[in-house]
Structure formats: structure tokens, C-alpha cells
Design a protein around this motif. Structure first.
Motif, short mmCIF file in Angstrom:
data_model
loop_
_atom_site.label_atom_id
_atom_site.label_comp_id
_atom_site.label_asym_id
_atom_site.label_seq_id
_atom_site.Cartn_x
_atom_site.Cartn_y
_atom_site.Cartn_z
N ALA A 1 0.84 -1.20 0.00
CA ALA A 1 0.00 0.00 0.00
C ALA A 1 0.88 1.25 0.00
CB ALA A 1 -0.93 0.00 1.21
N ILE A 2 1.92 1.24 0.81
CA ILE A 2 2.81 2.41 0.90
C ILE A 2 3.65 2.57 -0.37
CG2 ILE A 2 4.81 3.37 2.11
CD1 ILE A 2 3.54 2.07 4.71
N VAL A 3 4.33 1.51 -0.77
CA VAL A 3 5.26 1.62 -1.91
C VAL A 3 4.52 1.83 -3.23
CG1 VAL A 3 7.02 0.39 -3.27
CG2 VAL A 3 7.08 0.30 -0.76
N ILE A 4 3.56 0.98 -3.52
CA ILE A 4 2.83 1.11 -4.78
C ILE A 4 1.94 2.35 -4.75
CG2 ILE A 4 1.32 -0.05 -6.46
CD1 ILE A 4 4.14 -1.38 -5.88
N LEU B 1 2.12 5.20 -7.59
CA LEU B 1 0.93 5.67 -8.30
C LEU B 1 0.70 7.17 -8.08
CD1 LEU B 1 -1.36 2.61 -7.64
CD2 LEU B 1 -0.63 3.42 -9.89
N CYS B 2 0.92 7.62 -6.86
CA CYS B 2 0.76 9.05 -6.55
C CYS B 2 1.70 9.89 -7.43
CB CYS B 2 1.07 9.29 -5.07
SG CYS B 2 1.17 11.03 -4.61
N LEU B 3 2.95 9.47 -7.51
CA LEU B 3 3.93 10.23 -8.30
C LEU B 3 3.61 10.15 -9.80
CD1 LEU B 3 7.17 9.31 -6.33
CD2 LEU B 3 5.83 11.42 -6.21
N LEU B 4 3.10 9.00 -10.25
CA LEU B 4 2.72 8.87 -11.65
C LEU B 4 1.55 9.78 -11.99
CD1 LEU B 4 2.90 7.25 -14.39
CD2 LEU B 4 1.08 5.83 -13.44
N ALA C 1 -0.63 14.38 -0.60
CA ALA C 1 -1.08 13.51 0.48
C ALA C 1 -2.44 12.89 0.16
CB ALA C 1 -1.15 14.29 1.80
N VAL C 2 -3.31 13.66 -0.46
CA VAL C 2 -4.66 13.17 -0.79
C VAL C 2 -4.57 12.05 -1.84
CG1 VAL C 2 -6.89 13.78 -1.81
CG2 VAL C 2 -5.79 15.33 -0.16
N VAL C 3 -3.80 12.29 -2.89
CA VAL C 3 -3.67 11.29 -3.95
C VAL C 3 -2.95 10.05 -3.40
CG1 VAL C 3 -2.67 10.77 -6.22
CG2 VAL C 3 -3.74 13.00 -5.80
N PHE C 4 -1.89 10.28 -2.62
CA PHE C 4 -1.19 9.14 -2.02
C PHE C 4 -2.14 8.32 -1.14
CE2 PHE C 4 0.88 7.46 1.82
CZ PHE C 4 1.59 6.42 1.23
N GLY C 5 -2.90 9.00 -0.29
CA GLY C 5 -3.83 8.31 0.59
C GLY C 5 -4.85 7.48 -0.18
N ALA C 6 -5.38 8.05 -1.25
CA ALA C 6 -6.37 7.34 -2.07
C ALA C 6 -5.74 6.13 -2.75
CB ALA C 6 -6.98 8.29 -3.11
N GLN C 7 -4.54 6.31 -3.29
CA GLN C 7 -3.88 5.20 -3.98
C GLN C 7 -3.43 4.12 -3.00
OE1 GLN C 7 -4.02 4.83 -7.26
NE2 GLN C 7 -5.17 6.74 -7.14
#
Length: 175
Positions: free
Chosen positions: A116-119, A123-126, A134-140
Motif C-alpha cells: 500500500a505504501i510503496v505502490i 501511483l501518486c507520483l505517476l 497527500a490526498v492522492v497518495f492516501g487514495a492510492q
């Protein structure tokens, strides 16, 4: 003879992981994913050497996925995605003896959280063109975590229960 058995077992695990992932590539890659083969990250509860089969299978999957265009995360996923599975498989091995109703429940947590953290970060960076949100990272991370929960928490535990109930299969997957 023992080394041949271990190498054969790792090749089989890697092949099963890669075939499952690539045949089911529509759900194995992308922002919403359930990589069914990640249930195999619980096989290290039977032997540490099973970490290698799962890791090699993930590497092959990410590499082939990259060259076929299925792996939208790119070349970084070949390294970081494989590393996430490697770390998760080692942690699954470490927690193998902590069981609830004879199931290695704690061994399920590392593949869920690490991936969840790594992928999620990949995905957030992509999605954000290299920028952290933080929002996109949290959702991904949540999306990947739910997929991992299905793969490891359900399918992985079914695999463990099946192996535990079959002496020949357990002997084959153990050292």
C-alpha cells in the motif's frame, strides 16, 4: 537433492506468480489493482526460501508487464515493486509463528501495508507528474491496500489453510 528441491520449488512459485499476474494483467496493474498472485507472499510461512520464489515471480511480472505496456508504473516498479514484495515476504516469514486459530494472521499485514505504501507512492507520483500529494497518495495507498487485503487476507490465508491440511503439499513447500 535438497538444493534441487528448493530450486525447483522456487521456480514453480515464481512461475505461478508470474503466470497468474500476467494472465490477469487487467487487474494486476494500475491504479485499481488486485494482484491475485500476491496471496503467494504468505508461502514464506512454510520456509524462508519461498521468499525467493515470490520475489523472482514479482520481478518477472513487473519486467514483462513493463515491456508489454501493462505495467503503467514504468521501470521504477521493476525495482521498487519487487523490493516491496521481497520485504513483505520476509516480514511474513518473521511473523509466521504468530497464529490465531492456526492461521498466520500477522503474516498477512506486511504485504498489505508495504505494498500500500510503496505502490501507493509510485501511483501518486505517476498521477501527479512526479509531485507528492497527500490526498492522492492516501487514495492510492487505500486502493492498493484493499486489493492486497483481498489477495493476501483472503486468498493467501486460503492457500495457507490448504497447504496446512495437505501433508504432501506442506512437505513440498517446507524445508
Amino acid at each position: 537433492m535438497k538444493n534441487t528441491k528448493v530450486i525447483s520449488r522456487q521456480a514453480m512459485i515464481a512461475a505461478i506468480y508470474a503466470v497468474l499476474s500476467l494472465v490477469l494483467s487487467a487487474i494486476s496493474f494500475g491504479p485499481v489493482q488486485v494482484r491475485i498472485s500476491e496471496g503467494l507472499t504468505l508461502l514464506p510461512v512454510f520456509a524462508f526460501s519461498n521468499v525467493w520464489g515470490v520475489t523472482i515471480g514479482c520481478f518477472i511480472t513487473n519486467l514483462v508487464g513493463f515491456f508489454t505496456g501493462a505495467n503503467i508504473l514504468g521501470a521504477l516498479d521493476i525495482f521498487f515493486g519487487t523490493l516491496a514484495t521481497f520485504v513483505a515476504a520476509i516480514l511474513s516469514y518473521i511473523f509466521r509463528n504468530v497464529r490465531f486459530k492456526n492461521l498466520p494472521i500477522l503474516s498477512v499485514i506486511p504485504p498489505i501495508l508495504v505494498n500500500a505504501i510503496v505502490i501507493g507512492m509510485e501511483l501518486c507520483l505517476l498521477i501527479n507528474n512526479g509531485e507528492f500529494s497527500a490526498v492522492v497518495f492516501g487514495a492510492q495507498a487505500l486502493s492498493v491496500g484493499i486489493g492486497q487485503l483481498l489477495s493476501c487476507g483472503i486468498i493467501g490465508l486460503i492457500i495457507v489453510k490448504t497447504v496446512d491440511s495437505n501433508k504432501k503439499l506442506k512437505d513440498f513447500l517446507s524445508e
